[in-house]
Design a protein around this motif. Structure first.
Motif, PDB file in Angstrom:
ATOM      1  N   THR A  49       0.841  -1.193   0.000  1.00  0.00           N
ATOM      2  CA  THR A  49       0.000   0.000   0.000  1.00  0.00           C
ATOM      3  C   THR A  49       0.873   1.239   0.000  1.00  0.00           C
ATOM      4  O   THR A  49       1.698   1.420   0.905  1.00  0.00           O
ATOM      5  N   PRO A  50       0.722   2.104  -1.007  1.00  0.00           N
ATOM      6  CA  PRO A  50       1.527   3.335  -1.028  1.00  0.00           C
ATOM      7  C   PRO A  50       1.315   4.159   0.242  1.00  0.00           C
ATOM      8  O   PRO A  50       0.259   4.121   0.860  1.00  0.00           O
ATOM      9  N   LEU A  51       2.318   4.899   0.608  1.00  0.00           N
ATOM     10  CA  LEU A  51       2.284   5.771   1.782  1.00  0.00           C
ATOM     11  C   LEU A  51       2.617   7.178   1.310  1.00  0.00           C
ATOM     12  O   LEU A  51       3.774   7.592   1.317  1.00  0.00           O
ATOM     13  N   ASN A  52       1.565   7.861   0.844  1.00  0.00           N
ATOM     14  CA  ASN A  52       1.756   9.179   0.222  1.00  0.00           C
ATOM     15  C   ASN A  52       2.829   9.034  -0.857  1.00  0.00           C
ATOM     16  O   ASN A  52       2.783   8.109  -1.646  1.00  0.00           O
ATOM     17  N   SER A  53       3.817   9.886  -0.847  1.00  0.00           N
ATOM     18  CA  SER A  53       4.887   9.784  -1.844  1.00  0.00           C
ATOM     19  C   SER A  53       6.157   9.193  -1.233  1.00  0.00           C
ATOM     20  O   SER A  53       7.232   9.274  -1.822  1.00  0.00           O
ATOM     21  N   GLU A  54       6.022   8.570  -0.072  1.00  0.00           N
ATOM     22  CA  GLU A  54       7.182   8.017   0.627  1.00  0.00           C
ATOM     23  C   GLU A  54       7.697   6.756  -0.063  1.00  0.00           C
ATOM     24  O   GLU A  54       6.931   5.998  -0.653  1.00  0.00           O
ATOM     25  N   LEU A  55       8.998   6.533   0.066  1.00  0.00           N
ATOM     26  CA  LEU A  55       9.612   5.316  -0.443  1.00  0.00           C
ATOM     27  C   LEU A  55       9.320   4.190   0.549  1.00  0.00           C
ATOM     28  O   LEU A  55       9.598   4.316   1.746  1.00  0.00           O
ATOM     29  N   ILE A  56       8.720   3.119   0.053  1.00  0.00           N
ATOM     30  CA  ILE A  56       8.443   1.946   0.886  1.00  0.00           C
ATOM     31  C   ILE A  56       9.226   0.764   0.341  1.00  0.00           C
ATOM     32  O   ILE A  56       9.647   0.767  -0.822  1.00  0.00           O
ATOM     33  N   CYS A  57       9.434  -0.236   1.176  1.00  0.00           N
ATOM     34  CA  CYS A  57      10.136  -1.448   0.750  1.00  0.00           C
ATOM     35  C   CYS A  57       9.255  -2.657   1.057  1.00  0.00           C
ATOM     36  O   CYS A  57       9.392  -3.282   2.120  1.00  0.00           O
ATOM     37  N   PRO A  58       8.320  -2.978   0.152  1.00  0.00           N
ATOM     38  CA  PRO A  58       7.410  -4.104   0.391  1.00  0.00           C
ATOM     39  C   PRO A  58       8.134  -5.430   0.594  1.00  0.00           C
ATOM     40  O   PRO A  58       7.694  -6.267   1.389  1.00  0.00           O
ATOM     41  N   GLU A  59       9.248  -5.613  -0.098  1.00  0.00           N
ATOM     42  CA  GLU A  59       9.993  -6.870   0.025  1.00  0.00           C
ATOM     43  C   GLU A  59      10.469  -7.079   1.458  1.00  0.00           C
ATOM     44  O   GLU A  59      10.451  -8.202   1.962  1.00  0.00           O
ATOM     45  N   ALA A  60      10.907  -6.013   2.112  1.00  0.00           N
ATOM     46  CA  ALA A  60      11.382  -6.121   3.496  1.00  0.00           C
ATOM     47  C   ALA A  60      10.230  -6.429   4.457  1.00  0.00           C
ATOM     48  O   ALA A  60      10.440  -7.047   5.490  1.00  0.00           O
ATOM     49  N   ALA A  61       9.025  -6.000   4.091  1.00  0.00           N
ATOM     50  CA  ALA A  61       7.864  -6.282   4.941  1.00  0.00           C
ATOM     51  C   ALA A  61       7.469  -7.760   4.886  1.00  0.00           C
ATOM     52  O   ALA A  61       6.839  -8.263   5.811  1.00  0.00           O
ATOM     53  N   ARG A  62       7.856  -8.442   3.803  1.00  0.00           N
ATOM     54  CA  ARG A  62       7.449  -9.835   3.608  1.00  0.00           C
ATOM     55  C   ARG A  62       8.562 -10.854   3.824  1.00  0.00           C
ATOM     56  O   ARG A  62       8.294 -12.025   4.040  1.00  0.00           O
ATOM     57  N   ASP A  63       9.808 -10.439   3.739  1.00  0.00           N
ATOM     58  CA  ASP A  63      10.925 -11.376   3.758  1.00  0.00           C
ATOM     59  C   ASP A  63      11.920 -10.982   4.852  1.00  0.00           C
ATOM     60  O   ASP A  63      12.520  -9.912   4.790  1.00  0.00           O
ATOM     61  N   LEU A  64      12.092 -11.853   5.839  1.00  0.00           N
ATOM     62  CA  LEU A  64      12.939 -11.548   6.986  1.00  0.00           C
ATOM     63  C   LEU A  64      14.391 -11.276   6.593  1.00  0.00           C
ATOM     64  O   LEU A  64      15.030 -10.364   7.134  1.00  0.00           O
ATOM     65  N   ALA A  65      14.920 -12.036   5.652  1.00  0.00           N
ATOM     66  CA  ALA A  65      16.317 -11.841   5.239  1.00  0.00           C
ATOM     67  C   ALA A  65      16.490 -10.470   4.575  1.00  0.00           C
ATOM     68  O   ALA A  65      17.480  -9.774   4.826  1.00  0.00           O
ATOM     69  N   ILE A  66      15.545 -10.084   3.739  1.00  0.00           N
ATOM     70  CA  ILE A  66      15.617  -8.774   3.095  1.00  0.00           C
ATOM     71  C   ILE A  66      15.455  -7.669   4.138  1.00  0.00           C
ATOM     72  O   ILE A  66      16.152  -6.654   4.114  1.00  0.00           O
ATOM     73  N   ARG A  67      14.527  -7.871   5.077  1.00  0.00           N
ATOM     74  CA  ARG A  67      14.321  -6.880   6.142  1.00  0.00           C
ATOM     75  C   ARG A  67      15.627  -6.666   6.915  1.00  0.00           C
ATOM     76  O   ARG A  67      16.058  -5.545   7.133  1.00  0.00           O
ATOM     77  N   MET A  68      16.259  -7.760   7.325  1.00  0.00           N
ATOM     78  CA  MET A  68      17.487  -7.629   8.112  1.00  0.00           C
ATOM     79  C   MET A  68      18.601  -6.999   7.294  1.00  0.00           C
ATOM     80  O   MET A  68      19.379  -6.194   7.823  1.00  0.00           O
ATOM     81  N   ALA A  69      18.693  -7.341   6.015  1.00  0.00           N
ATOM     82  CA  ALA A  69      19.710  -6.728   5.163  1.00  0.00           C
ATOM     83  C   ALA A  69      19.494  -5.214   5.072  1.00  0.00           C
ATOM     84  O   ALA A  69      20.457  -4.442   5.137  1.00  0.00           O
ATOM     85  N   LEU A  70      18.245  -4.792   4.951  1.00  0.00           N
ATOM     86  CA  LEU A  70      17.937  -3.357   4.924  1.00  0.00           C
ATOM     87  C   LEU A  70      18.309  -2.716   6.257  1.00  0.00           C
ATOM     88  O   LEU A  70      18.938  -1.656   6.292  1.00  0.00           O
TER      89      LEU A  70
END
Length: 168
Positions: A49-70
């Motif tokens: 879900t977009p958050l105004n014009s903010e940069l979001i990282c959907p992959e990090a919200a779904r994948d623990l390894a990507i989240r931790m890397a971020l």
């Protein structure tokens, strides 16, 4: 670039624990004015879900390894009281975690007596193994509190960075 990563809590259960969007969006604007990149990680159910014009990282919200890397790449990570904050607790990533501490709170885990009994510590303590760029802020995530904590954290981030350059 090393972004400031803001992880939002947006759960349907206990919505009173959720991140205060307006404060975080305002703070993100402040960070950008100071030339910081900002990345939001939304709750998994809101990942795309977009958050105004903010940069979001959907992959990090779904994948623990990507989240931790971020989180590991971030200049600093900011959390409210949510599950992902424990990734900060048990790593060396820089973080600020905002959690109110009030014995009269309707949210039982915000009560210091509950916190002490179930976690072994409570406000104003920090985790005994926390580093100089890891801090629990025992207050609500209002804009003034976020700004005040950030001012202190930026000093710690700069000092820690200088120390790391000297020791490497």
């Amino acid at each position: 670039d090393r972004p400031v990563v803001i992880t939002l809590r947006e759960a349907k259960h206990w919505p009173q624990r959720n991140s205060r969007f307006g404060n975080w969006l305002r703070f993100a604007g402040y960070l950008r004015s100071c030339v910081h990149d900002v990345v939001f990680v939304r709750d998994t159910a809101q990942a795309d879900t977009p958050l105004n014009s903010e940069l979001i990282c959907p992959e990090a919200a779904r994948d623990l390894a990507i989240r931790m890397a971020l989180y590991q790449r971030a200049y600093c990570n900011l959390f409210t009281s949510n599950g992902p904050c424990t990734l900060g607790f048990f790593s060396e990533i820089p973080y600020l975690m905002f959690v109110p501490s009030d014995e009269d709170s309707e949210i039982i885990p915000y009560r210091p007596s509950w916190m002490a009994r179930h976690n072994g510590f409570c406000a104003p303590e920090q985790l005994p193994w926390a580093g100089p760029t890891q801090r629990i802020v025992w207050q609500t995530d209002n804009y003034h509190t976020i700004m005040s904590a950030w001012t202190e954290m930026e000093t710690a981030l700069v000092e820690n960075s200088a120390w790391q350059r000297r020791t490497n």
